[in-house]
Design a protein around this motif. Structure first.
Motif, PDB file in Angstrom:
ATOM      1  N   SER A  29       0.828  -1.212   0.000  1.00  0.00           N
ATOM      2  CA  SER A  29       0.000   0.000   0.000  1.00  0.00           C
ATOM      3  C   SER A  29       0.862   1.262   0.000  1.00  0.00           C
ATOM      4  O   SER A  29       0.563   2.233  -0.698  1.00  0.00           O
ATOM      5  N   SER A  32      -4.767  -0.481 -11.414  1.00  0.00           N
ATOM      6  CA  SER A  32      -4.541  -0.966 -10.051  1.00  0.00           C
ATOM      7  C   SER A  32      -5.579  -0.478  -9.043  1.00  0.00           C
ATOM      8  O   SER A  32      -5.440  -0.719  -7.846  1.00  0.00           O
ATOM      9  N   ALA A  33      -6.648   0.197  -9.492  1.00  0.00           N
ATOM     10  CA  ALA A  33      -7.627   0.755  -8.560  1.00  0.00           C
ATOM     11  C   ALA A  33      -8.335  -0.346  -7.771  1.00  0.00           C
ATOM     12  O   ALA A  33      -8.477  -0.253  -6.538  1.00  0.00           O
ATOM     13  N   ASP A  34      -8.800  -1.397  -8.448  1.00  0.00           N
ATOM     14  CA  ASP A  34      -9.467  -2.496  -7.750  1.00  0.00           C
ATOM     15  C   ASP A  34      -8.502  -3.210  -6.812  1.00  0.00           C
ATOM     16  O   ASP A  34      -8.866  -3.608  -5.702  1.00  0.00           O
ATOM     17  N   GLU A  65      -5.931  -1.909  -5.268  1.00  0.00           N
ATOM     18  CA  GLU A  65      -5.729  -1.069  -4.093  1.00  0.00           C
ATOM     19  C   GLU A  65      -6.908  -1.168  -3.132  1.00  0.00           C
ATOM     20  O   GLU A  65      -6.724  -1.314  -1.915  1.00  0.00           O
ATOM     21  N   ARG A  66      -8.115  -1.127  -3.674  1.00  0.00           N
ATOM     22  CA  ARG A  66      -9.308  -1.203  -2.826  1.00  0.00           C
ATOM     23  C   ARG A  66      -9.400  -2.558  -2.113  1.00  0.00           C
ATOM     24  O   ARG A  66      -9.671  -2.615  -0.907  1.00  0.00           O
ATOM     25  N   GLU A  67      -9.161  -3.632  -2.827  1.00  0.00           N
ATOM     26  CA  GLU A  67      -9.241  -4.961  -2.217  1.00  0.00           C
ATOM     27  C   GLU A  67      -8.096  -5.188  -1.225  1.00  0.00           C
ATOM     28  O   GLU A  67      -8.252  -5.911  -0.241  1.00  0.00           O
ATOM     29  N   GLU A  84      -6.847  -2.849   0.716  1.00  0.00           N
ATOM     30  CA  GLU A  84      -7.262  -2.160   1.948  1.00  0.00           C
ATOM     31  C   GLU A  84      -8.266  -2.998   2.736  1.00  0.00           C
ATOM     32  O   GLU A  84      -8.202  -3.063   3.969  1.00  0.00           O
ATOM     33  N   ALA A  85      -9.189  -3.650   2.031  1.00  0.00           N
ATOM     34  CA  ALA A  85     -10.176  -4.509   2.698  1.00  0.00           C
ATOM     35  C   ALA A  85      -9.498  -5.709   3.344  1.00  0.00           C
ATOM     36  O   ALA A  85      -9.845  -6.115   4.472  1.00  0.00           O
ATOM     37  N   SER A  86      -8.530  -6.288   2.664  1.00  0.00           N
ATOM     38  CA  SER A  86      -7.808  -7.440   3.223  1.00  0.00           C
ATOM     39  C   SER A  86      -7.039  -7.038   4.471  1.00  0.00           C
ATOM     40  O   SER A  86      -7.010  -7.776   5.468  1.00  0.00           O
ATOM     41  N   ARG A 130      -7.761  -4.594   6.519  1.00  0.00           N
ATOM     42  CA  ARG A 130      -8.726  -4.379   7.614  1.00  0.00           C
ATOM     43  C   ARG A 130      -9.095  -5.703   8.271  1.00  0.00           C
ATOM     44  O   ARG A 130      -9.184  -5.799   9.500  1.00  0.00           O
ATOM     45  N   TYR A 154      -7.759 -12.813  -2.971  1.00  0.00           N
ATOM     46  CA  TYR A 154      -7.058 -11.534  -3.084  1.00  0.00           C
ATOM     47  C   TYR A 154      -5.585 -11.773  -3.420  1.00  0.00           C
ATOM     48  O   TYR A 154      -5.119 -11.437  -4.511  1.00  0.00           O
TER      49      TYR A 154
END
Length: 461
Positions: free
Chosen positions: A119, A130-132, A134-136, A138-140, A142, A332
């Motif tokens: 990150s 790489s947008a998806d 990056e989002r996934e 961050e979820a992982s 968390r 992921y």
């Protein structure tokens, strides 16, 4: 001492709250038995317990999950795990759960650190679309942080039950600053064209293409259901396999940094540094996947153990959902390993073909049977092994020499025109080995049976 009843103690700690863990609360009494182990356990567990106190005392939104925190947790839990293992905690029913929590928080903390590193560095990798990702990511992260926060009170309960003295002071947010700042040091070492020998670039790009080809056995492009994941983990996808690929990618990255570009991502040949970005993101994802697979296989996977081992496994599964852990690991982590390997493959092939030494050779056609299945396959394997572009030239027509089907199409024209020789053009390394193959009639006798290959091309077997 009876085997610890985790559910009863968890209910107690939530009822009492975290006041007992505040810095002003008197430390609990140490172990009653006065062994050397009892004297040292407080020392070797001190920093680990400070991390768990910090985690247990904060809401998820206020905890400072930085690389500094993950590194502190990893180093302190490693030290404590080594101490416990040295004294046989894995074979003691009173200490086994505490040992498993220490190891579990270590591996999840390390996995979190690798994801946090991705990150922090993502913008420098210059990865496409790489947008998806990056989002996934961050979820992982968390989810992994939530696992650590659920395990922390459990570890503290165990420490208290075992009579380990809790730290008198907790970590504060200021102890875990972010690695990022708004400042960057002056870029005053120019690594542009620093010994960027074409042979090094060609070698590294070729090895990357070979790695991608070898990875095909576990490659996938769609997410798996939980039941499908259970069908491949650990039989097909496991810690040992992932760590093997992790080391291969790490070796490529090290060679790249040593022989191609020594500096960072900010300046220089963008195309080469993008290739470095593919190496980096795949490497750190494999590091994360390896740690999570280790945790699953060692601490959650049903391996047939009974009694204490099984009870502790069930306790861990209450705070770390095996389903969510595997989803994070496979759908992921491993999914994006496959994704970026596929993108990096095309990037590496472009770089390779820009840097290879090109040549041309004229060789004989396979005697008697021409370019049927065996000769076509062996030629294609040589081209695929090196990865550079090679064409089979027949008159005005050009055929892709990495394709068995293309070579056989060319073979039809060669036979029709009764040609005795053909021309190959492209990667000089490949042409050298095709010459060796042609010298032994493409690996077969006049009856079409296979013959031993020269040692220089033994890799074809």
């Amino acid at each position: 001492m009876a085997v610890y009843d985790f559910r009863r103690r968890m209910a107690f700690i939530h009822q009492e709250g975290m006041d007992q863990l505040s810095p002003t609360h008197p430390e609990t009494a140490g172990p009653a038995h006065g062994s050397k182990f009892s004297e040292k356990i407080g020392i070797f567990s001190h920093d680990f317990l400070k991390c768990t106190v910090y985690l247990a005392g904060l809401s998820p939104s206020h905890a400072r999950f930085t690389q500094k925190f993950y590194s502190t947790l990893a180093s302190s839990s490693t030290l404590l795990e080594d101490f416990l293992d040295y004294h046989g905690a894995k074979n003691n029913k009173d200490w086994y759960l505490f040992r498993e929590l220490t190891a579990g928080m270590r591996h999840i903390g390390l996995a979190s650190n690798f994801q946090k590193h991705i990150s922090n560095r993502l913008r420098y990798y210059d990865l496409p679309d790489s947008a998806d990702f990056e989002r996934e990511g961050e979820a992982s992260l968390r989810f992994l942080n939530q696992c650590l926060q659920k395990m922390a009170p459990m570890a503290l309960n165990e420490a208290q039950r075992l009579g380990i003295r809790l730290p008198g002071h907790r970590f504060e947010d200021a102890d875990f600053p972010s690695i990022q700042t708004t400042d960057l040091l002056e870029y005053d070492i120019d690594d542009e064209n620093r010994h960027q020998q074409k042979q090094s670039i060609v070698k590294i790009a070729s090895e990357f293409l070979n790695l991608v080809q070898n990875f095909d056995q576990i490659k996938f492009y769609e997410r798996y259901s939980y039941q499908e994941i259970l069908g491949i983990v650990p039989d097909k996808v496991n810690e040992v396999e992932v760590r093997r690929y992790e080391m291969l990618v790490h070796n490529l990255q090290s060679s790249f940094d040593t022989y191609v570009i020594h500096g960072g991502f900010r300046f220089g040949n963008r195309k080469l540094k993008q290739l470095r970005g593919f190496f980096s993101v795949v490497f750190h994802l494999l590091q994360m996947v390896g740690r999570l697979l280790h945790f699953y296989e060692r601490h959650l996977y049903e391996a047939g153990y009974k009694n204490t081992y099984k009870r502790v496994q069930d306790d861990l599964a209450m705070v770390v959902s095996p389903e969510r852990l595997l989803d994070c690991t496979i759908n992921y982590g491993l999914y994006y390993v496959c994704h970026f390997l596929a993108l990096g493959k095309e990037h590496a092939r472009v770089i390779l073909n820009e840097n290879i030494e090109r040549g041309q050779i004229r060789v004989g056609v396979p005697q008697k049977l021409g370019f049927h299945a065996r000769p076509s396959l062996l030629v294609a394997k040589i081209v695929q092994y090196y990865g550079g572009q090679v064409e089979l030239v027949v008159g005005d027509d050009r055929f892709d020499a990495s394709s068995v089907l293309d070579i056989q199409w060319a073979g039809g024209k060669i036979q029709k025109e009764n040609l005795k020789e053909v021309v190959f053009e492209g990667d000089a390394r490949t042409l050298k080995d095709i010459e060796i193959l042609a010298a032994v009639n493409y690996g077969e006798d006049l009856m079409g049976k296979g013959v031993p290959l020269p040692k220089e091309i033994k890799y074809l077997r």
